[in-house]
Design an enzyme around this catalytic site. Structure first.
Site, mmCIF file in Angstrom:
data_model
loop_
_atom_site.group_PDB
_atom_site.id
_atom_site.type_symbol
_atom_site.label_atom_id
_atom_site.label_comp_id
_atom_site.label_asym_id
_atom_site.label_seq_id
_atom_site.Cartn_x
_atom_site.Cartn_y
_atom_site.Cartn_z
ATOM 1 N N ARG A 213 0.823 -1.203 0.000
ATOM 2 C CA ARG A 213 0.000 0.000 0.000
ATOM 3 C C ARG A 213 0.867 1.268 0.000
ATOM 4 O O ARG A 213 2.026 1.243 0.397
ATOM 5 C CB ARG A 213 -0.934 0.017 1.207
ATOM 6 C CG ARG A 213 -2.038 -1.028 1.164
ATOM 7 C CD ARG A 213 -2.993 -0.888 2.339
ATOM 8 N NE ARG A 213 -2.294 -0.965 3.613
ATOM 9 C CZ ARG A 213 -2.016 0.082 4.388
ATOM 10 N NH1 ARG A 213 -2.371 1.313 4.013
ATOM 11 N NH2 ARG A 213 -1.385 -0.080 5.533
ATOM 12 N N SER A 395 0.746 -6.895 12.952
ATOM 13 C CA SER A 395 1.551 -7.918 12.291
ATOM 14 C C SER A 395 2.559 -8.539 13.259
ATOM 15 O O SER A 395 3.227 -7.828 14.014
ATOM 16 C CB SER A 395 2.289 -7.295 11.102
ATOM 17 O OG SER A 395 3.084 -8.251 10.457
ATOM 18 N N ASP A 414 -10.033 -10.903 9.176
ATOM 19 C CA ASP A 414 -9.467 -9.553 9.137
ATOM 20 C C ASP A 414 -10.449 -8.411 9.407
ATOM 21 O O ASP A 414 -10.096 -7.466 10.091
ATOM 22 C CB ASP A 414 -8.818 -9.337 7.766
ATOM 23 C CG ASP A 414 -7.856 -8.169 7.749
ATOM 24 O OD1 ASP A 414 -7.056 -8.034 8.696
ATOM 25 O OD2 ASP A 414 -7.893 -7.385 6.790
#
Length: 695
Positions: A213, A395, A414
């Site tokens: 991203r 993460s 998610d």
């Protein structure tokens, strides 16, 4: 004996022959009366009258009605376009039931409405016109003649009215609408460089120069509505742009898409809760992007697609084309722009598919709270008795590993919503990291990489097409996107009752947080807003010692409103439905990274099991200093001495110094949220602040 017709077997096995053809047509009674040797009746084996001689493996049939190879190929494909009629109740029949005297819209009119909607999506704002929109692959139309002959094109009224505006109005743009994975495979392999079928059947693709991203290039239009609704300023992921600049970029993206011979259009849903689902349309230039969104969004049934109508939100993915760097607000050739008032998103200068997924997640972070529905960046699973757990974590904290439990149903990995109906998955698929993926450690993800799955930026053997998940030649951020149905224990539809446990995961590389702590409501809000984990040395360039990382709501890059808004909603949901908050450290114990040891996964799983079963609510607790966390004194299967981290440190002073250091980092991070007003007074804000570390 040239006229042999009937063979008879005599008593001794020798053959006699009957010469009269008339015997073949005799009745069964007559046959029984035929006398053989010694007066015994003869056993007859005879062919049926007028029987055609046998032909081995006869596959002959009527020739196909095709004059050319192309026509023959067209017969190979069975038409499967949804054709459920759209039923529109009249004023007289509105209350007379679903099948009473309704107007049936023909297939031609239905397609006309569908393509008119797509044509309006692709219309230029400044010229109020777009291309002539045609359904189907241009490669197919070339075989059969003009698009008029092949597709009976439906032309936008705006384009017809402004026929002489520009050459763009003279061309056809072919719309490949909601193609299946098989069709998208064919498109990708034929027309997109870097697309290959791997040994397991997954489609390997490349995302171009951008393999992740671009958060610094994401912009949100600041207007009269969003100025007061959204979180702006320091710490916010929302970088503002004005309406005019958005329209300039929109025009550039739409013009690029209109210039192509064909575009891919996906009409799909977000949110498995049918009462609160959102209709989205994705217009893209690549088959890879279309297949990615086919996997990641919820796939409509043919009947739902028939009645899809106008989308609630539209993405224009022109990522192969850069933005104009001299346009106001632009800082590079990449720009991802969101206009919440127009309900549109533009992508320029990046082909990384994750921008679409996370762009829609940002949309849900805006739309859902407006409906008093909490949007969450979390994993979710459910026990066989209906107990639901939410997992938050950045993460490296083990969110995916711990939320994937073969003894429990997977709701999603998610993105979720928590409404008055319970918890529901926003997405229709999973987007898993692939770096160093192994069958032993992540069997579900490993087995999900098959036909239909998109593999981004992986490296594979040129001959065998076996993927080497340890090879980071393209990027470390290799990914797999697959439908959630590929996970064996996924619950379909992906909806569940209200959450019973809210589990906040932190990989504490400083080694001072307990393996598990039970949180009060205010503490849950504090740690939820903080969103803490720690990077260890070697994970990024320049990191020599543990480095604290804070991401508000465990997803700061995607939230649209102030973090305290989501925290207050979480507290309200938890209080209403009796959920318990937990802080679980999956990081280090007995010292910081480099001196201590990481807490064993087996111990963490025992802790999570105790949370799920409810047994952890019925043990004794003691309170730690500084952070004021309640920690259990005993858990089955977990050594009691590790439950209080001070017990595992040999150097008690080093423990105390490290504890105060981490507490100071928490306090410094939270200073940015202290002045934000929640509700009509500061009482709630004060409660949250007091739940943090106390020196």
């Amino acid at each position: 004996m040239a006229d042999k017709e009937t063979t008879t077997l005599t008593e001794n096995g020798s053959s006699d022959f009957s010469f009269s053809p008339t015997k073949n047509a005799t009745s069964s009674d007559d046959k029984n009366n035929v006398i053989g040797r010694r007066g015994l009746p003869m056993i007859q084996i005879q062919k049926k009258a007028m029987e055609v001689p046998e032909i081995c493996h006869d596959d002959s049939t009527t020739p196909v009605k095709a004059q050319t190879i192309e026509e023959l190929h067209s017969l190979q494909k069975k038409r499967s376009t949804p054709n459920t009629p759209i039923r529109t109740p009249t004023a007289q029949t509105a209350g007379a039931g679903p099948f009473a005297n309704v107007i049936i819209i023909s297939e031609e009119d239905r397609q006309r409405q569908q393509l008119q909607s797509i044509s309006e999506s692709l219309a230029s704002l400044t010229r109020e016109t777009g291309p002539k929109v045609v359904k189907g692959d241009p490669a197919a139309s070339k075989l059969a003649g003009s698009p008029h002959q092949q597709h009976s094109p439906i032309i936008s009224t705006a384009a017809a009215a402004a026929f002489d505006v520009s050459d763009s109005a003279l061309k056809f743009t072919h719309v490949l609408y909601n193609l299946s994975p098989g069709e998208l495979y064919e498109q990708a392999i034929k027309y997109e460089k870097g697309s290959f079928i791997t040994a397991t059947g997954a489609l390997a693709t490349l995302s171009g120069a951008k393999t992740g991203r671009s958060p610094r290039d994401k912009r949100v239009v600041k207007d009269e509505t969003t100025e007061h609704d959204l979180w702006w300023g320091k710490g916010s992921p929302n970088i503002e742009m004005d309406e005019h600049t958005f329209l300039v970029n929109r025009e550039r993206a739409v013009d690029y898409l209109n210039s192509l011979e064909k575009v891919y259009v996906n009409d799909q849903f977000l949110n498995w809760d049918p009462e609160h689902r959102i209709k989205v349309r994705i217009v893209s230039a690549r088959a890879y992007h279309s297949l990615f969104m086919h996997n990641m969004c919820i796939r409509p049934t043919p009947e739902e697609l028939e009645e899809f109508g106008t989308p609630d939100f539209t993405i224009y993915n022109a990522g192969q084309f850069p933005c104009n760097r001299y346009t106001h607000y632009m800082t590079s050739s990449t720009s991802i722009d969101v206009n919440l008032t127009r309900k549109e998103m533009i992508i320029l200068g990046t082909q990384y598919a994750g921008e679409m997924k996370k762009g829609l997640f940002s949309l849900m972070h805006y739309l859902m709270p407006k409906r008093n529905i909490l949007s969450l960046h979390s994993g979710c699973n459910m026990g066989k008795n209906g107990d639901v757990a939410l997992f938050f974590g950045l993460s490296g904290t083990g969110k995916t590993t711990l939320s994937t439990d073969h003894n429990r149903y997977l709701i999603g990995d998610d993105e979720h919503c928590w409404s008055e109906n319970g918890v529901s998955n926003i997405e229709g698929g999973c987007y898993a990291k692939c770096v160093d993926l192994s069958k032993d450690k992540e069997p579900d993800i490993w087995n999900a990489i098959k036909f239909g799955t998109v593999l981004e930026n992986v490296v594979f053997d040129e001959h065998t097409r076996d993927v080497d998940f340890s090879d980071k030649s393209v990027t470390e951020n290799t990914r797999a996107a697959y439908p959630i149905e590929y996970i064996p224990n996924a619950r379909i539809p992906c909806v569940a009752p209200h959450a019973k446990n809210v589990i906040l995961l932190a990989c504490d590389a400083f080694g001072v947080l307990p393996p598990v702590s039970k949180l009060s409501l205010a503490q849950t809000m504090y740690h939820f807003i903080s969103g803490y984990t720690a990077l260890v040395a070697g994970t990024e360039d320049g990191i020599k010692e543990p480095q604290a990382t804070f991401s508000a709501c465990f997803g700061a890059a995607f939230i649209m409103m102030h973090p305290t808004k989501y925290a207050a909603m979480l507290a309200e949901k938890m209080q209403k439905h009796g959920a318990t908050g937990w802080l679980v450290n999956t990081g280090w114990s007995g010292g910081s990274y480099g001196s201590g040891n990481r807490i064993k996964l087996a111990y963490t799983r025992k802790i999570i099991d105790a949370i799920h079963s409810g047994s952890l609510l019925n043990v004794n607790y003691i309170k730690t200093e500084v952070f004021g966390l309640e920690i259990p004194t005993a858990i089955d299967g977990v050594p009691s001495e590790i439950l209080d981290p001070i017990n595992t440190w040999h150097d008690k002073k080093a423990y105390q110094d490290t504890l105060l250091k981490l507490a100071g980092l928490f306090k410094s991070n939270f200073d940015g949220f202290m002045n934000y007003k929640i509700g009509n007074d500061q009482k709630l804000g004060e409660e949250i602040v007091s739940a943090g570390p106390i020196f």
